[in-house]
Scaffold this motif. Structure first.
Motif, PDB file in Angstrom:
ATOM      1  N   PRO A  72      97.794 -11.609  57.380  1.00 11.93           N
ATOM      2  CA  PRO A  72      96.447 -11.386  57.914  1.00 11.93           C
ATOM      3  C   PRO A  72      96.181  -9.922  58.276  1.00 11.93           C
ATOM      4  N   GLN A  73      97.190  -9.247  58.823  1.00 13.40           N
ATOM      5  CA  GLN A  73      96.980  -7.833  59.169  1.00 13.40           C
ATOM      6  C   GLN A  73      96.916  -6.963  57.926  1.00 13.40           C
ATOM      7  N   ALA A  74      97.784  -7.277  56.938  1.00 17.15           N
ATOM      8  CA  ALA A  74      97.821  -6.472  55.724  1.00 17.15           C
ATOM      9  C   ALA A  74      96.500  -6.580  54.967  1.00 17.15           C
ATOM     10  N   VAL A  75      95.971  -7.819  54.855  1.00 15.90           N
ATOM     11  CA  VAL A  75      94.739  -8.014  54.096  1.00 15.90           C
ATOM     12  C   VAL A  75      93.610  -7.189  54.705  1.00 15.90           C
ATOM     13  N   ARG A  76      93.517  -7.191  56.041  1.00 13.87           N
ATOM     14  CA  ARG A  76      92.491  -6.396  56.692  1.00 13.87           C
ATOM     15  C   ARG A  76      92.610  -4.920  56.334  1.00 13.87           C
ATOM     16  N   ARG A  77      93.842  -4.436  56.284  1.00 13.90           N
ATOM     17  CA  ARG A  77      94.028  -3.012  56.006  1.00 13.90           C
ATOM     18  C   ARG A  77      93.716  -2.641  54.567  1.00 13.90           C
ATOM     19  N   VAL A  78      93.945  -3.585  53.635  1.00 12.41           N
ATOM     20  CA  VAL A  78      93.808  -3.199  52.235  1.00 12.41           C
ATOM     21  C   VAL A  78      92.430  -3.509  51.667  1.00 12.41           C
ATOM     22  N   ILE A  79      91.499  -4.001  52.494  1.00 11.94           N
ATOM     23  CA  ILE A  79      90.193  -4.345  51.942  1.00 11.94           C
ATOM     24  C   ILE A  79      89.529  -3.155  51.219  1.00 11.94           C
ATOM     25  N   PRO A  80      89.484  -1.945  51.800  1.00  8.32           N
ATOM     26  CA  PRO A  80      88.839  -0.859  51.057  1.00  8.32           C
ATOM     27  C   PRO A  80      89.508  -0.544  49.696  1.00  8.32           C
ATOM     28  N   PRO A  81      90.842  -0.338  49.632  1.00 10.95           N
ATOM     29  CA  PRO A  81      91.417  -0.091  48.308  1.00 10.95           C
ATOM     30  C   PRO A  81      91.255  -1.274  47.355  1.00 10.95           C
ATOM     31  N   LEU A  82      91.257  -2.481  47.924  1.00 12.60           N
ATOM     32  CA  LEU A  82      91.069  -3.674  47.100  1.00 12.60           C
ATOM     33  C   LEU A  82      89.679  -3.653  46.455  1.00 12.60           C
ATOM     34  N   LEU A  83      88.658  -3.305  47.259  1.00 10.01           N
ATOM     35  CA  LEU A  83      87.305  -3.264  46.719  1.00 10.01           C
ATOM     36  C   LEU A  83      87.193  -2.176  45.650  1.00 10.01           C
ATOM     37  N   ASN A  84      87.906  -1.080  45.832  1.00  3.43           N
ATOM     38  CA  ASN A  84      87.903  -0.042  44.799  1.00  3.43           C
ATOM     39  C   ASN A  84      88.420  -0.595  43.485  1.00  3.43           C
ATOM     40  N   ASP A  85      89.509  -1.358  43.549  1.00  3.97           N
ATOM     41  CA  ASP A  85      90.040  -1.963  42.331  1.00  3.97           C
ATOM     42  C   ASP A  85      89.038  -2.951  41.743  1.00  3.97           C
ATOM     43  N   PHE A  86      88.316  -3.648  42.607  1.00  6.76           N
ATOM     44  CA  PHE A  86      87.326  -4.610  42.116  1.00  6.76           C
ATOM     45  C   PHE A  86      86.186  -3.895  41.388  1.00  6.76           C
ATOM     46  N   ILE A  87      85.790  -2.746  41.917  1.00  9.58           N
ATOM     47  CA  ILE A  87      84.734  -1.991  41.242  1.00  9.58           C
ATOM     48  C   ILE A  87      85.198  -1.599  39.847  1.00  9.58           C
ATOM     49  N   SER A  88      86.446  -1.173  39.741  1.00  7.33           N
ATOM     50  CA  SER A  88      86.877  -0.755  38.409  1.00  7.33           C
ATOM     51  C   SER A  88      87.092  -1.969  37.504  1.00  7.33           C
ATOM     52  N   LEU A  89      87.422  -3.125  38.108  1.00  6.47           N
ATOM     53  CA  LEU A  89      87.495  -4.350  37.282  1.00  6.47           C
ATOM     54  C   LEU A  89      86.123  -4.679  36.705  1.00  6.47           C
ATOM     55  N   GLN A  90      85.097  -4.584  37.557  1.00  2.00           N
ATOM     56  CA  GLN A  90      83.739  -4.847  37.074  1.00  2.00           C
ATOM     57  C   GLN A  90      83.392  -3.991  35.878  1.00  2.00           C
ATOM     58  N   LYS A  91      83.751  -2.714  35.971  1.00  2.00           N
ATOM     59  CA  LYS A  91      83.418  -1.817  34.860  1.00  2.00           C
ATOM     60  C   LYS A  91      84.231  -2.166  33.625  1.00  2.00           C
ATOM     61  N   ASP A  92      85.481  -2.615  33.859  1.00  2.00           N
ATOM     62  CA  ASP A  92      86.322  -2.920  32.703  1.00  2.00           C
ATOM     63  C   ASP A  92      85.915  -4.201  31.987  1.00  2.00           C
ATOM     64  N   THR A  93      84.970  -4.972  32.566  1.00  2.00           N
ATOM     65  CA  THR A  93      84.455  -6.109  31.796  1.00  2.00           C
ATOM     66  C   THR A  93      83.795  -5.586  30.520  1.00  2.00           C
ATOM     67  N   ALA A  94      83.376  -4.313  30.539  1.00  2.00           N
ATOM     68  CA  ALA A  94      82.778  -3.712  29.336  1.00  2.00           C
ATOM     69  C   ALA A  94      83.770  -3.691  28.181  1.00  2.00           C
ATOM     70  N   LEU A  95      85.070  -3.632  28.508  1.00  2.00           N
ATOM     71  CA  LEU A  95      86.075  -3.583  27.440  1.00  2.00           C
ATOM     72  C   LEU A  95      86.100  -4.878  26.637  1.00  2.00           C
ATOM     73  N   LEU A  96      85.581  -5.970  27.236  1.00  3.40           N
ATOM     74  CA  LEU A  96      85.580  -7.241  26.523  1.00  3.40           C
ATOM     75  C   LEU A  96      84.715  -7.159  25.261  1.00  3.40           C
ATOM     76  N   SER A  97      83.851  -6.135  25.172  1.00  5.75           N
ATOM     77  CA  SER A  97      83.038  -5.978  23.967  1.00  5.75           C
ATOM     78  C   SER A  97      83.916  -5.796  22.726  1.00  5.75           C
ATOM     79  N   THR A  98      85.103  -5.205  22.927  1.00  2.00           N
ATOM     80  CA  THR A  98      85.994  -5.006  21.769  1.00  2.00           C
ATOM     81  C   THR A  98      86.535  -6.332  21.265  1.00  2.00           C
TER      82      THR A  98
END
Lengths: 337, 247
Positions: free
Chosen positions: A256-282
């Motif tokens: 529970p403590q770790a998850v709270r701390r990693v929310i910002p870096p986690l969201l950063n990874d999620f943003i880049s995942l969203q963008k990488d959905t574009a790769l599915l075009s290949t």
């Protein structure tokens, strides 16, 4: 001095840009007004520039009168003004430069990327395709959260008993961080139906989700692991001393403590995942980039692709700002301690 | 046979030997104070009793039962042995009440309602009942330490280890925490505590041990140790403590 020159260059460029803008819009009223406002705005750096010169003269006068301290203050104020002038002038130069670039080649640039008729034609299909990107990203994110946490915990299993599982998790993370996402996508989306013919009827989006999950859970596992190891060992000692088992300590105190701390870096990874959905075009999945490319070759105009870019911008920027807000809030909280 | 028997315990970190054959008996309802300079091994000894540190030699017995070495149910041992740390170590993501209820519910299997009731009674006994819903970062050091004591007591341990629990507190907060420990001692709780509060040790301890460089150099009643220390090192240590105004 530099500030003044930069200001003059900025004004000249802005005037040129404003003229182009007016010409491109066929001397339309709005374009003329926008151009005029921009030019007037670019005059602003002259104010601090002249203040700086005035300050310098004041300093010389004070020096001649042997008033050292006031002279020093006047010089400092003049320097400050000069820096302000340079900062605003540089900004004016950059904005004017971008505008000039956009209207370069007699409006050719604007026409290639920003044609309204191409947007109107493609918009409905594009927004429909973009929905695929969104739900694929959302489902992947949920799966990534789960698989990533499992991997992180596997990598932190204690003792000799945990060694083989630790190794597997380590190898997985290393391999999937090494393989470019696009390669994983090609292998999974095209390979799975060949290897398992029963999956041939699956919607390709499912396999896209699988491949994005495989790639991103390797990154997210690292984020979780960093979060878990950032919890001070005294927390674990306190939990164990109360009689909690290793698993209970992990579940009730550490995760529970770790998850709270990693929310910002986690969201950063999620943003880049969203963008990488574009790769599915290949992998021939009908998401927004694939559709925009079809429109692009249809109309022989890149504006639909710019539209796809705009879609990503619209959903990503609020999230990026939200992450920054969370980071700042955490920093403020830590500062309060 | 003493209740807690520490028998020739050796502990090293790598090549650095921190405990060099420490033996100590604590009888039921006895309060034993460990004194000595920082780095003399007081905290390490306490952590060994709670099995937070593995020992390399010797044996620790509680009520005749060996609790060191392979095959010991550490979670069962820790139910009997409570520890309070210098830096409180409350769980920051839980409220005061949740901190206190966690172990009784998860480890001892107490029903939630009963655990809450017991936790509230304990919190009231240290004057913290109004802070049950607060989070640790809203509390002062003294308040946090009182909650930490209650958290350990909630498991109804048979012996409490207190590891310099007032060392991190502002001077005016020390008194409240010591008052609680005094009450526990009067209530007959068996305690082993490492402390720099010599005056307090003098008052509550039935036995005082002076640790120096990983072994117990001198032990006796509080009067013996503080009034007539035999060893030169003990005398030096105490005279320094007197100079710093802590005795």
């Amino acid at each position: 001095m530099v500030g003044l020159v930069l200001a003059l260059v900025g004004i000249a460029m802005m005037v040129a840009a404003a003229l182009r803008l007016r010409d491109y819009n066929g001397s339309g009223l709005v374009a003329t007004i926008v151009g005029a406002v921009l030019v007037v705005g670019s005059l602003y750096p002259l104010v601090p520039a002249f203040k700086a010169f005035a300050g310098d003269r004041k300093r010389s006068r004070l020096l001649r009168e042997d008033q050292l301290v006031p002279a020093r203050r006047a010089a400092a104020a003049a320097r400050e003004e000069a820096q302000i002038a340079m900062g605003y002038a540089a900004a004016a130069v950059i904005v004017a430069g971008l505008l000039l670039m956009a209207f370069a080649n007699g409006g050719g640039v604007a026409e290639t990327f920003f044609t309204k008729s191409a947007w109107d034609a493609s918009f409905n299909e594009m927004i429909h395709a973009f929905w695929t990107n969104i739900w694929v990203a959302c489902v992947s994110q949920v799966l990534v959260l789960i698989v990533g946490l499992l991997l992180a915990i596997m990598r932190m299993l204690p003792g000799r008993a945990g060694a083989p599982l630790r190794l597997i998790a380590l190898v997985y993370c290393d391999i999937f961080r090494a393989i470019p996402a696009i390669v994983t996508i090609l292998l999974i989306v095209f390979g799975t139906p060949l290897a398992f013919p029963t999956t041939a009827n699956w919607p390709p989006e499912w396999l896209g989700i699988v491949s994005l999950t495989m790639t991103y859970s390797a990154y997210v596992a690292e984020v979780y692991r960093a979060g878990l190891s950032s919890i001070h060992p005294s927390q674990s000692a306190a939990a164990r001393s109360l009689g909690l088992s290793y698993t209970q300590t992990l579940r009730t105190v550490l995760v529970p403590q770790a998850v709270r701390r990693v929310i910002p870096p986690l969201l950063n990874d999620f943003i880049s995942l969203q963008k990488d959905t574009a790769l599915l075009s290949t992998a021939s999945i009908a998401e927004v980039v694939l559709v925009s490319k079809l429109w692009e070759s249809n109309l022989f105009n890149l504006s639909p692709i710019t539209l796809a870019a705009a879609f990503f911008i619209v959903i990503t920027i609020p999230q990026a700002r939200f992450v920054d807000y969370l980071i700042e809030r955490d920093a403020a909280r830590r500062g309060a301690h | 046979m003493a209740f807690l028997e520490i028998d020739e315990v050796h502990k090293s970190y790598g090549h650095h030997e921190v405990l060099k054959g420490v033996s100590l008996n604590v009888e039921r309802h006895e309060v034993v104070c460990l004194i000595g300079a920082s780095g003399s091994g007081k905290s390490t000894l306490l952590r060994c009793v709670n099995a937070l540190e593995e020992i390399q030699g010797g044996e620790i017995r509680i009520d005749g039962d060996t609790v060191t070495g392979a095959g010991v149910d550490l979670n069962a041992l820790r139910r009997d042995v409570g520890i309070v740390f210098q830096s409180y170590n409350l769980f920051p993501h839980m409220s005061v009440l949740e901190n206190v209820m966690l172990a009784p519910i998860r480890v001892a299997g107490v029903a939630k309602g009963e655990a809450r009731e017991r936790a509230m009674t304990l919190l009231a006994s240290v004057g913290m009942q109004d802070y049950a819903k607060s989070y640790p970062d809203r509390l002062s050091g003294g308040q946090q330490q009182r909650v930490a004591i209650v958290r350990a007591l909630a498991m109804q341990p048979r012996v409490m280890l207190l590891d310099e629990i007032t060392a991190a507190l502002d001077p005016e907060l020390v008194g409240d925490v010591l008052e609680i420990v005094r009450e526990l001692a009067n209530g007959g709780l068996t305690m082993l505590l490492a402390t720099h509060e010599m005056g307090f040790a003098k008052e509550v301890a039935s036995q005082v041990c002076f640790l120096d460089n990983g072994s117990i150099l001198e032990r006796g009643t509080a009067e013996q140790i503080f009034e007539q220390p035999r060893e030169e090192r003990t005398q030096q240590f105490l005279s320094r403590v007197v100079k710093s105004g802590r005795l």
